[in-house]
Design an enzyme around this catalytic site. Structure first.
Site, PDB file in Angstrom:
ATOM      1  N   GLY A 273    -129.689  42.822  12.036  1.00  0.00           N
ATOM      2  CA  GLY A 273    -128.625  42.563  13.083  1.00  0.00           C
ATOM      3  C   GLY A 273    -127.287  42.070  12.135  1.00  0.00           C
TER       4      GLY A 273
ATOM      5  CG  ASN B 188    -127.904  36.257  18.448  1.00  0.00           C
ATOM      6  OD1 ASN B 188    -127.825  37.212  18.974  1.00  0.00           O
ATOM      7  ND2 ASN B 188    -128.900  35.923  17.696  1.00  0.00           N
TER       8      ASN B 188
ATOM      9  CB  SER C 288    -134.136  40.968  20.381  1.00  0.00           C
ATOM     10  OG  SER C 288    -132.862  40.154  21.013  1.00  0.00           O
TER      11      SER C 288
ATOM     12  CG  ASN D 293    -130.302  37.422  22.559  1.00  0.00           C
ATOM     13  OD1 ASN D 293    -130.393  36.278  23.225  1.00  0.00           O
ATOM     14  ND2 ASN D 293    -130.145  37.439  20.958  1.00  0.00           N
TER      15      ASN D 293
ATOM     16  CE  LYS E 236    -136.391  40.161  12.940  1.00  0.00           C
ATOM     17  NZ  LYS E 236    -135.212  40.245  12.451  1.00  0.00           N
TER      18      LYS E 236
ATOM     19  CG  ASN F 268    -135.746  38.130  16.258  1.00  0.00           C
ATOM     20  OD1 ASN F 268    -134.711  37.900  16.135  1.00  0.00           O
ATOM     21  ND2 ASN F 268    -136.111  39.537  16.431  1.00  0.00           N
TER      22      ASN F 268
HETATM   23  C1  FMN Z   1    -125.924  37.111  15.057  1.00  0.00           C
HETATM   24  C2  FMN Z   1    -127.360  37.274  14.920  1.00  0.00           C
HETATM   25  C3  FMN Z   1    -127.561  38.644  15.351  1.00  0.00           C
HETATM   26  C4  FMN Z   1    -129.022  39.194  15.093  1.00  0.00           C
HETATM   27  N1  FMN Z   1    -129.221  40.458  15.374  1.00  0.00           N
HETATM   28  C5  FMN Z   1    -130.354  40.857  15.131  1.00  0.00           C
HETATM   29  C6  FMN Z   1    -130.896  42.314  15.374  1.00  0.00           C
HETATM   30  O1  FMN Z   1    -130.028  43.188  15.932  1.00  0.00           O
HETATM   31  N2  FMN Z   1    -132.069  42.950  15.128  1.00  0.00           N
HETATM   32  C7  FMN Z   1    -132.873  41.993  14.523  1.00  0.00           C
HETATM   33  O2  FMN Z   1    -134.069  42.173  14.543  1.00  0.00           O
HETATM   34  N3  FMN Z   1    -132.888  40.318  14.336  1.00  0.00           N
HETATM   35  C8  FMN Z   1    -131.565  40.123  14.564  1.00  0.00           C
HETATM   36  N4  FMN Z   1    -131.184  38.742  14.309  1.00  0.00           N
HETATM   37  C9  FMN Z   1    -132.070  37.833  13.727  1.00  0.00           C
HETATM   38  C10 FMN Z   1    -132.229  37.865  12.263  1.00  0.00           C
HETATM   39  O3  FMN Z   1    -132.486  39.188  11.673  1.00  0.00           O
HETATM   40  C11 FMN Z   1    -133.131  36.983  11.658  1.00  0.00           C
HETATM   41  O4  FMN Z   1    -134.485  37.309  12.036  1.00  0.00           O
HETATM   42  C12 FMN Z   1    -133.205  35.452  12.261  1.00  0.00           C
HETATM   43  O5  FMN Z   1    -131.961  35.214  12.455  1.00  0.00           O
HETATM   44  C13 FMN Z   1    -133.786  34.403  11.695  1.00  0.00           C
HETATM   45  O6  FMN Z   1    -133.174  34.434  10.162  1.00  0.00           O
HETATM   46  P1  FMN Z   1    -132.296  33.090   9.760  1.00  0.00           P
HETATM   47  O7  FMN Z   1    -132.927  32.035  10.298  1.00  0.00           O
HETATM   48  O8  FMN Z   1    -132.461  33.448   8.218  1.00  0.00           O
HETATM   49  O9  FMN Z   1    -131.085  33.625  10.340  1.00  0.00           O
HETATM   50  C14 FMN Z   1    -130.035  38.479  14.536  1.00  0.00           C
HETATM   51  C15 FMN Z   1    -129.476  37.133  14.204  1.00  0.00           C
HETATM   52  C16 FMN Z   1    -128.298  36.579  14.388  1.00  0.00           C
HETATM   53  C17 FMN Z   1    -128.046  35.150  13.829  1.00  0.00           C
END
Ligand code: FMN
Length: 333
Positions: free
Chosen positions: A66, A114, A180, A182, A222, A251
């Protein structure tokens, strides 16, 4: 003044979605000028290299799904020093995602909420971007795939099977994203009604690809951090049964009090992600490669995840808040 860092901190003054894009554009600009300084001489230090999933990772520190939704920047992130980048999540057709504003940053607490909803250029354009940028990338490339917004849940498996056909040749590994928060109903795919059937179909697809004399790529699932312990155990046992190659835990989480739509990432899910990782390690033992994602904000977090059983880790929020400092510190472990 470190140029890479300057780009990232200036961008923090802007709305989060725009600022993320501008930061990445800034890094790409420096890359194109040939002045993007590498944090590590990627692949040159034997002590950093990891062999797992049948792949050679230059190091254990990756970019979570993402951040590079359309595969525009993975070569730049690789140049910075990341050992692997997971691009996407891609859907079959382009999607614009949910209405804006859909990224909210809580800088003091270091959390992000998000509700993007798989905004992406679609797998076809995504693959063109991958082809263009791959020649200058030395890391491991994961391609994340997800169900389209309009695909009915009963037909979701067809999206995943088609997407596997599309991305298989270009991916070093394929990340199956059913977690996800969303995309409406997406997380139903991990419920008892759908999960076993879906994972069986996906892993049968892998067998078919082997049958066709293609060297198949690892299929990695995931997982959501919001599963009950009972369901998480069922998911893990099914993954062992159907020989899923690896897991990403986890996620973003919908369990927050921000009064906003979407999933929370960052500090808020640190403990949750640690607990899910420990639980997965307990159930899967050494049999299953585990990638930890969620609330990894410091190099101590990286060490802790590895001690809890992670083979690899992925950064997202930590990289947004700390930029290359976190990557640098993590590579020094
Ligand atoms: C703005 C944003 C967009 C994301 N988009 C995706 C995505 O498209 N696919 C996905 O598998 N995870 C997506 N994630 C989740 C991240 O890959 C990650 O698993 C999650 O943010 C937890 O990690 P962190 O706490 O280090 O951010 C997104 C996270 C954020 C904040």
């Amino acid at each position: 003044m470190n140029l890479n860092k300057l780009g990232i901190s200036l961008a923090h003054l802007l709305p989060p979605e725009l600022s993320n894009k501008l930061s990445l554009e800034g890094l790409r600009f420096l890359y194109n000028l040939g002045v993007l300084s590498s944090i590590s001489n990627q692949g040159s230090k034997d002590s950093e290299k990891v062999q797992i999933l049948g792949l050679n990772f230059p190091n254990k520190i990756g970019v979570a799904g993402g951040l590079d939704k359309n595969a525009d920047y993975f070569h730049v992130l690789g140049k910075l020093g990341f050992g692997f980048v997971e691009v996407g999540t891609f859907t079959l057709k382009p999607q614009s995602g949910n209405p804006k504003p859909r990224v909210h940053r809580f800088t003091k607490e270091q959390n992000i909420v998000n509700s993007l909803g798989f905004n992406n250029v679609g797998v076809y354009e995504g693959l063109k971007n991958i082809e263009r940028n791959k020649f200058s990338f030395n890391g491991v490339l994961g391609i994340s795939i997800g169900k389209s917004k309009e695909t009915k849940i009963e037909n979701a498996y067809k999206d995943y099977l088609h997407l596997i056909d599309y991305v298989h040749d270009q991916a070093d590994y394929i990340a199956i994203n059913i977690s996800s928060p969303n995309t409406e109903n997406l997380r139903d795919l991990s419920s008892e009604n759908y999960f076993k059937d879906l994972i069986e179909k996906i892993m049968n697809k892998k067998d078919q690809l082997i049958g066709g004399f293609k060297k198949t790529k690892p299929f990695i699932l995931k997982i959501s951090p919001d599963e009950s312990m009972v369901n998480l155990e069922k998911i893990l046992l099914s993954c062992l049964e159907f020989k899923v190659d690896g897991l990403i835990l986890n996620n973003s989480s919908i369990n927050h009090n921000k009064n906003l739509k979407g999933g929370i990432s960052g500090n808020y899910i640190k403990k949750l992600s640690e607990d899910n990782l420990s639980f997965a390690k307990q159930i899967c033992g050494e049999e299953m490669p585990l990638i930890s994602s969620g609330g990894i904000m410091t190099k101590e977090d990286v060490t802790k995840r590895i001690n809890l059983g992670a083979d690899l880790v992925q950064l997202y929020s930590g990289f947004i808040f700390y930029g290359t400092d976190l990557l640098k510190a993590s590579l020094e472990i």
